[in-house]
Design a protein around this motif. Sequence first.
Motif, PDB file in Angstrom:
ATOM      1  N   ALA A  11       0.816  -1.223  -0.020  1.00  0.00           N
ATOM      2  CA  ALA A  11      -0.015   0.022  -0.084  1.00  0.00           C
ATOM      3  C   ALA A  11       0.741   1.372  -0.039  1.00  0.00           C
ATOM      4  O   ALA A  11       0.519   2.159  -0.698  1.00  0.00           O
ATOM      5  N   ALA A  12       1.967   1.125   0.789  1.00  0.00           N
ATOM      6  CA  ALA A  12       2.748   2.239   0.897  1.00  0.00           C
ATOM      7  C   ALA A  12       3.388   2.605  -0.612  1.00  0.00           C
ATOM      8  O   ALA A  12       3.578   3.735  -1.130  1.00  0.00           O
ATOM      9  N   ALA A  13       3.776   1.546  -1.293  1.00  0.00           N
ATOM     10  CA  ALA A  13       4.591   1.599  -2.508  1.00  0.00           C
ATOM     11  C   ALA A  13       3.450   2.040  -3.475  1.00  0.00           C
ATOM     12  O   ALA A  13       3.710   2.960  -4.522  1.00  0.00           O
ATOM     13  N   ALA A  14       2.112   1.762  -3.477  1.00  0.00           N
ATOM     14  CA  ALA A  14       0.996   2.350  -4.232  1.00  0.00           C
ATOM     15  C   ALA A  14       0.812   3.712  -4.002  1.00  0.00           C
ATOM     16  O   ALA A  14       0.515   4.426  -4.940  1.00  0.00           O
ATOM     17  N   ASP A  15       0.939   4.040  -2.829  1.00  0.00           N
ATOM     18  CA  ASP A  15       0.464   5.574  -2.296  1.00  0.00           C
ATOM     19  C   ASP A  15       1.767   6.465  -3.053  1.00  0.00           C
ATOM     20  O   ASP A  15       1.360   7.843  -3.248  1.00  0.00           O
ATOM     21  N   ASP A  16       3.034   5.897  -3.128  1.00  0.00           N
ATOM     22  CA  ASP A  16       3.840   6.794  -3.567  1.00  0.00           C
ATOM     23  C   ASP A  16       3.821   6.836  -4.960  1.00  0.00           C
ATOM     24  O   ASP A  16       4.190   7.596  -5.630  1.00  0.00           O
ATOM     25  N   GLY A  17       2.940   6.364  -5.737  1.00  0.00           N
ATOM     26  CA  GLY A  17       2.388   6.321  -6.874  1.00  0.00           C
ATOM     27  C   GLY A  17       3.681   5.736  -7.783  1.00  0.00           C
ATOM     28  O   GLY A  17       3.565   6.084  -9.055  1.00  0.00           O
ATOM     29  N   ASP A  18       4.531   5.090  -7.300  1.00  0.00           N
ATOM     30  CA  ASP A  18       5.550   4.501  -8.188  1.00  0.00           C
ATOM     31  C   ASP A  18       5.066   3.035  -8.297  1.00  0.00           C
ATOM     32  O   ASP A  18       4.990   2.136  -7.388  1.00  0.00           O
TER      33      ASP A  18
END
Length: 154
Positions: A127-134
């Motif tokens: 989820a953190a990686a998806a939030d970074d938009g990366d």
Amino acid sequence: DASADAASDAGAGAGGAAPSLPGGFFDNPQEDPSNRGREVAATNKEQQLREEMDEFNKLVRADIETAKANDAEEIEEEADLSQLQALQEQVQLSKRVDGLHDMRQKALVVAARVAQEVAATKAERAAAAADDGDPGAAPSAAREEEEEDDDDDE
């Protein structure tokens, strides 16, 4: 003369009319009329020994019966004690089995929590990686784990 006196005394005691018995006639237990139908010894000494033995057996019989009763009671007590010990051992082993079951249940609960935490951590990272938009962040995390595995091999 002495045997004749004994014979005349035996005759006089019987009223004088009956023929006299020979001296020592009843000294032979086999010829004694009171012993008819009984097993008797060949001599007075043997008969006396048999009578003494019979008397001794009568006296000892009560003691033997008491000893047998005591032996039976001891055997019963030993059986009861053995049964009690087996029961105590069974209870002890049952408690041990219950303790092992409890430990297993606790281990399963801990393993389930750890699995949940690992899954939650992976989900948080994704989820953190998806939030970074990366969009490539998730594969890079997989690459980081592979690099850590490669470092362990060295």
